[in-house]
Motif scaffolding. Structure first.
Motif, PDB file in Angstrom:
ATOM      1  N   GLU A  94     -12.217   5.653  -1.771  1.00  0.00           N
ATOM      2  CA  GLU A  94     -11.977   4.448  -0.989  1.00  0.00           C
ATOM      3  C   GLU A  94     -10.759   3.639  -1.613  1.00  0.00           C
ATOM      4  N   TYR A  95     -10.524   4.062  -2.583  1.00  0.00           N
ATOM      5  CA  TYR A  95      -9.776   3.228  -3.447  1.00  0.00           C
ATOM      6  C   TYR A  95      -8.196   3.891  -3.588  1.00  0.00           C
ATOM      7  N   VAL A  96      -7.306   3.833  -2.679  1.00  0.00           N
ATOM      8  CA  VAL A  96      -6.122   4.353  -2.565  1.00  0.00           C
ATOM      9  C   VAL A  96      -5.012   3.331  -2.343  1.00  0.00           C
ATOM     10  N   CYS A  97      -3.806   3.913  -2.830  1.00  0.00           N
ATOM     11  CA  CYS A  97      -2.636   3.115  -2.637  1.00  0.00           C
ATOM     12  C   CYS A  97      -2.381   2.445  -1.276  1.00  0.00           C
ATOM     13  N   GLN A  98      -2.764   3.142  -0.441  1.00  0.00           N
ATOM     14  CA  GLN A  98      -2.292   2.443   0.827  1.00  0.00           C
ATOM     15  C   GLN A  98      -3.269   1.066   1.262  1.00  0.00           C
ATOM     16  N   GLU A  99      -4.393   1.392   0.983  1.00  0.00           N
ATOM     17  CA  GLU A  99      -5.343   0.140   1.202  1.00  0.00           C
ATOM     18  C   GLU A  99      -4.703  -0.929   0.054  1.00  0.00           C
ATOM     19  N   ILE A 100      -4.508  -0.871  -1.202  1.00  0.00           N
ATOM     20  CA  ILE A 100      -4.162  -1.668  -2.340  1.00  0.00           C
ATOM     21  C   ILE A 100      -2.707  -2.257  -1.568  1.00  0.00           C
ATOM     22  N   ILE A 101      -1.885  -1.508  -1.203  1.00  0.00           N
ATOM     23  CA  ILE A 101      -0.377  -2.204  -0.882  1.00  0.00           C
ATOM     24  C   ILE A 101      -0.648  -3.026   0.503  1.00  0.00           C
ATOM     25  N   GLN A 102      -1.298  -2.336   1.175  1.00  0.00           N
ATOM     26  CA  GLN A 102      -1.615  -2.989   2.606  1.00  0.00           C
ATOM     27  C   GLN A 102      -2.181  -4.523   2.396  1.00  0.00           C
ATOM     28  N   THR A 103      -3.351  -4.563   1.505  1.00  0.00           N
ATOM     29  CA  THR A 103      -3.939  -5.790   1.174  1.00  0.00           C
ATOM     30  C   THR A 103      -2.971  -6.749   0.683  1.00  0.00           C
ATOM     31  N   ILE A 104      -2.173  -6.477  -0.436  1.00  0.00           N
ATOM     32  CA  ILE A 104      -1.328  -7.165  -0.904  1.00  0.00           C
ATOM     33  C   ILE A 104      -0.227  -7.678   0.026  1.00  0.00           C
ATOM     34  N   SER A 105       0.339  -6.761   0.721  1.00  0.00           N
ATOM     35  CA  SER A 105       1.472  -7.361   1.841  1.00  0.00           C
ATOM     36  C   SER A 105       0.730  -8.543   2.682  1.00  0.00           C
ATOM     37  N   GLU A 106      -0.475  -7.979   3.124  1.00  0.00           N
ATOM     38  CA  GLU A 106      -1.391  -8.824   4.057  1.00  0.00           C
ATOM     39  C   GLU A 106      -1.217 -10.350   3.375  1.00  0.00           C
ATOM     40  N   ILE A 107      -1.547 -10.332   2.366  1.00  0.00           N
ATOM     41  CA  ILE A 107      -1.828 -11.823   1.746  1.00  0.00           C
ATOM     42  C   ILE A 107      -0.393 -12.493   1.584  1.00  0.00           C
ATOM     43  N   ILE A 108       0.646 -11.798   1.100  1.00  0.00           N
ATOM     44  CA  ILE A 108       2.032 -12.327   0.931  1.00  0.00           C
ATOM     45  C   ILE A 108       2.610 -12.638   2.220  1.00  0.00           C
ATOM     46  N   THR A 109       2.629 -11.848   3.289  1.00  0.00           N
ATOM     47  CA  THR A 109       3.189 -12.081   4.459  1.00  0.00           C
ATOM     48  C   THR A 109       2.465 -12.767   5.648  1.00  0.00           C
ATOM     49  N   LYS A 110       1.255 -12.924   5.378  1.00  0.00           N
ATOM     50  CA  LYS A 110       0.537 -13.874   6.320  1.00  0.00           C
ATOM     51  C   LYS A 110      -0.139 -15.008   5.713  1.00  0.00           C
ATOM     52  N   PRO A 111       0.449 -16.009   5.564  1.00  0.00           N
ATOM     53  CA  PRO A 111      -0.198 -17.123   4.895  1.00  0.00           C
ATOM     54  C   PRO A 111      -0.876 -18.031   5.935  1.00  0.00           C
ATOM     55  N   ASP A 112      -1.848 -18.985   5.788  1.00  0.00           N
ATOM     56  CA  ASP A 112      -2.458 -19.522   6.658  1.00  0.00           C
ATOM     57  C   ASP A 112      -2.577 -20.912   6.184  1.00  0.00           C
ATOM     58  N   CYS A 113      -2.103 -21.939   6.673  1.00  0.00           N
ATOM     59  CA  CYS A 113      -2.378 -23.159   6.410  1.00  0.00           C
ATOM     60  C   CYS A 113      -2.890 -24.064   7.276  1.00  0.00           C
ATOM     61  N   THR A 114      -4.329 -24.317   6.970  1.00  0.00           N
ATOM     62  CA  THR A 114      -4.970 -25.141   8.026  1.00  0.00           C
ATOM     63  C   THR A 114      -5.261 -26.472   7.073  1.00  0.00           C
ATOM     64  N   PRO A 115      -5.572 -27.642   7.948  1.00  0.00           N
ATOM     65  CA  PRO A 115      -5.826 -28.765   7.274  1.00  0.00           C
ATOM     66  C   PRO A 115      -6.870 -28.925   6.172  1.00  0.00           C
TER      67      PRO A 115
END
Lengths: 402, 418
Positions: A94-115
């Motif tokens: 279950e630990y594969v490059c696709q999962e890793i890079i997808q997670t990294i990109s999700e955190i980087i490209t989808k920031p969330d600013c709530t109060p």
């Protein structure tokens, strides 16, 4: 053509992936970059709770994702640096490059600013700033740069940008800032055993507009304005901090940067280096002395934590040694030792993944950087070049914190 | 996980050597570790550290200079029960090993060079003393272990640094720098032939410098401090606090103290980490913003954990930490479920941590030789952890924590009082 380069990992047990956004250094940009870094380190749109994001990274064999602004002269590099265990080291299906890079990109490209999360990030930075400034060495370096750039406030912040700007930032302002980043030049650099797969995945997940913009830049060096200032502050500390700044009178090229590094080594690199032996061994005034060449700031900095009664003596030693070198008096034996140490450090640097990634990043930022042969350059440095480098320095600031 | 090849040798004198092979690395690292550190018996606190500094002095000057001539880097450190000298470079292997043995094996103490070193070490101490967190740490260590060597800063105090003499340095040196308490480590890309040559050279050098020395056993005491809660007056604005846990029942788990240390760290992380329900509650109540720094240590003189952080309300957060660490956990609670889930993640984290260690040659070599000195096996401990069930972990931790005592300290800013 995109700014994505993934190299083959031949010797490390971990892989690395860095995403770098380049934007101009202003105190506002730095404050907001610090705030955004903290926000993204905590949560993102897909992981809106701190525990969720932390758990996701822990589940990926403790994936380390460091998010922080770095300063390169007139530019801020908003850095996202991921280091993760090579999947072939653990052989978990279950630990594969696709999962890793997808997670990294999700955190980087989808920031969330709530109060709520903005308020929390502010509290984190306030805590960090207060505790950092309670350490005299940090406070002194902060004050040093505030004085060095007293006429250019955009460059004067050294840690996280103005704390009041961080405290006053609103959700709307942060969101506008995030929006403005969608257009800045981006580079993605990595290193992995399966670098071809990593390249494909990085191309799939990092598709923001800036990825095709020119990441390289010239003219990021901040010139040093000749304007000597000397200041002493009192805090009643056990140890005094002495920081002496020398301006470099022109933008130095790669070869001169090597000479600057060699000067650092010659003055304070090892036990027998010049200032180490004079201030520590002869005066018994310090435990450690440091010398650093900040090429992008046109600054050569010498600093030490000292016995408060010996600060003036140490200051004289430093000024005398710089004068001595400018007059051509180089200790040949020490010069050779410094040269060998610098060569060793460069070679051993190749044993560090972070160092290799740092070099690869500079290759993206600076023109012809990777074509420059550092090892040969170190071997070719002459005492004449060292003298010439010192002749181009001018004493520009002394800051003492007692 | 592919583990590096290690070649071990024990000489007649009791001196041990190990060579760790790291193909494709340029760096060659060499070290000698001594089973003696700052908290071990020594009349003047800080002598072990002073000795570490002073062994660099030789009749012909500071030996560092000779390392530098061949392009090598040399350094040393002192911890509670260990002192280590190490060097690294990319060439001149035989010369580096020669110099390393001379550094450790040929003392040259004079009244003058000792007097010259004292102000330098005083400055090292001053550097730490200006750090607010150091003040908290120092208070906690004294609270747990009194004014014993373990309760005192590794470098000693300003007074003790100036009490060091040629006589007491010589005494601690001859009693502790003996072959049965010393080990050599090399780490790098060495051929089979180079391995044989290194082991031969080490054999000759340990005979030359160390062979006639005999171990002097000294009784080990287990000092106990007042274990109090302290408020420290401070001149700045720092909101630093810390807690110390003095373990009474720290025992080897599956024959390993290291495994005990790991399990306790996992347990403390599970209760206090940013992922825990407890932290979320503290965060929402604005008692904590940044993660706590947690560490578990075992020494001959006592076993303990420290927890450091910053909080707007230090008094309350200390109470909350004490509460979460001591109150029994309901098996149907959210906290219990979290700890159980987290144990799986922590196993992954420790595996990843071990894998990462291998990339830093110096760090890895130091870690390996420290393990060897403590008769521990890094890989085996990792395997034991991976195969351990949660119930077993939970029961072990409860036993380890039983009867432990918690103390605390926090800074009270004078500016706030005004």
């Amino acid at each position: 053509m995109t700014n994505i380069t993934i190299r083959k990992n031949k010797k490390f047990t971990t892989a690395a992936l860095g995403c770098f956004l380049r934007l101009p250094l202003t105190s506002h940009n730095l404050a907001f970059a610090s705030l955004l870094s903290r926000l993204q380190s905590n949560t993102s749109m897909l992981y809106p709770q701190i525990a969720e994001q932390t758990r996701r990274l822990a589940d990926l064999y403790d994936l380390q994702l460091d998010i922080m602004p770095q300063l390169f002269g007139k530019e801020i590099i908003l850095t996202y640096y991921a280091n993760f265990v090579e999947p072939t080291e653990v052989l978990d299906p279950e630990y594969v490059c696709q999962e890793i890079i997808q997670t990294i990109s999700e955190i980087i490209t989808k920031p969330d600013c709530t109060p709520e999360m903005l308020a929390y990030a502010k509290r984190q930075l306030e805590d960090d700033y207060r505790e950092l400034m309670e350490q005299p060495a940090n406070y002194a370096i902060d004050q040093f740069f505030k004085l060095w750039y007293r006429d250019q406030p955009d460059y004067a912040e050294n840690f996280m940008g103005p704390i009041d700007e961080i405290q006053n930032a609103t959700v709307d302002e942060v969101n506008r800032y995030i929006e403005s980043l969608r257009d800045v030049p981006v580079a993605v650099i990595g290193m992995g055993r399966d670098h071809q797969l990593m390249t494909k995945l990085a191309k799939f997940y990092f598709t923001q507009a800036g990825i095709i913009k020119n990441f390289q830049t010239t003219g990021l060096t901040i010139p040093a304005n000749k304007n000597l200032i000397e200041k002493v502050d009192e805090q009643g500390n056990a140890q005094a901090q002495l920081l002496m700044g020398f301006g470099i009178n022109h933008t130095i090229n790669y070869q001169e940067q090597i000479v600057g590094l060699l000067l650092s080594q010659y003055l304070a690199g090892d036990q027998s280096s010049k200032l180490f032996s004079k201030i520590r061994e002869e005066l018994g005034a310090a435990y450690a002395v440091e010398a650093s060449c900040f090429a992008n700031n046109s600054l050569f900095l010498i600093n030490a934590g000292l016995d408060p009664d010996q600060v003036e003596s140490a200051k004289r030693v430093i000024l005398n040694e710089i004068e001595n070198l400018a007059a051509g008096n180089v200790d040949e034996e020490l010069f050779k030792k410094a040269q060998k140490a610098l060569y060793r450090n460069t070679k051993i640097g190749l044993d560090s993944q972070n160092w290799q990634m740092g070099q690869a990043f500079r290759g993206e930022l600076f023109s012809d950087y990777l074509d420059f042969d550092r090892e040969t350059a170190i071997k070719k440095v002459t005492t004449h070049q060292l003298v010439s480098f010192v002749q181009n320095l001018f004493f520009n600031e002394s800051y003492i914190l007692k | 996980m592919i583990t590096p090849k290690i070649i071990k040798r024990e000489y007649k004198s009791g001196f041990k050597a190990e060579i760790i092979l790291k193909p494709h690395f340029y760096q060659r690292f060499f070290g000698i570790i001594i089973d003696f550190g700052s908290s071990d018996p020594q009349k003047v606190a800080g002598s072990a550290h002073f000795l570490e500094h002073k062994l660099f002095a030789k009749k012909d000057g500071d030996i560092s200079s000779q390392f530098e001539e061949i392009g090598a880097d040399v350094n040393a450190f002192t911890s509670f029960n260990e002192t280590m000298f190490y060097c690294s470079g990319i060439e001149h292997t035989p010369k580096m090993i020669d110099l390393l043995f001379r550094l450790v094996g040929e003392p040259y103490f004079t009244k003058q060079n000792i007097a010259k070193e004292a102000p330098i070490i005083e400055q090292e101490l001053a550097m730490y003393q200006d750090d607010p967190m150091w003040k908290v740490n120092n208070a906690i260590m004294t609270s747990m272990f009194g004014n014993s060597n373990l309760g005192t800063e590794v470098v000693g105090t300003k007074e003790s640094i100036n009490q060091v003499t040629k006589q007491n340095l010589t005494k601690v040196y001859t009693e502790n720098y003996v072959p049965t308490k010393m080990q050599f480590v090399a780490c790098g890309d060495f051929s089979d032939n180079q391995v044989r040559t290194i082991l031969r050279q080490v054999g000759k050098l340990q005979t030359k410098y160390l062979a006639d020395r005999k171990d002097v056993s000294t009784p080990v005491s287990q000092p106990v401090g007042e274990l109090s809660d302290q408020v420290l007056q401070a001149k700045g604005n720092s909101k630093a606090f810390g807690l110390g846990i003095r373990f009474k029942n720290f025992k080897k788990v599956l024959s390993s103290s290291d495994l005990t240390q790991i399990l306790l760290e996992i347990m403390l992380e599970s209760k206090l980490s940013v992922m825990s329900p407890w932290f979320e509650k503290m965060r929402k109540e604005k008692l904590l913003a940044n993660p706590l720094q947690i560490s578990v240590n075992y020494t001959r003189q006592g076993d303990f954990a420290t927890i450091f952080g910053v909080s707007a309300d230090n008094q309350r957060i200390i109470e909350e930490i004490k509460r979460v660490l001591t109150q029994p956990i309901d098996l149907n609670s959210e906290q219990y479920r979290f700890i159980k889930e987290n144990f799986v993640l922590q196993k992954k984290e420790w595996l990843a941590r071990t894998i990462r260690t291998m990339n830093n040659l110096s760090y890895f070599a130091i870690e390996m030789i420290e393990e060897n000195l403590d008769h521990e096996d890094l890989q085996l401990n990792l395997l034991k952890l991976q195969t351990m069930g949660f119930e077993e972990f939970d029961q072990i931790c409860q036993k380890l924590m039983k009867d432990s005592t918690i103390c605390s300290a926090y800074l009270n800013s004078d500016k706030e009082e005004q």
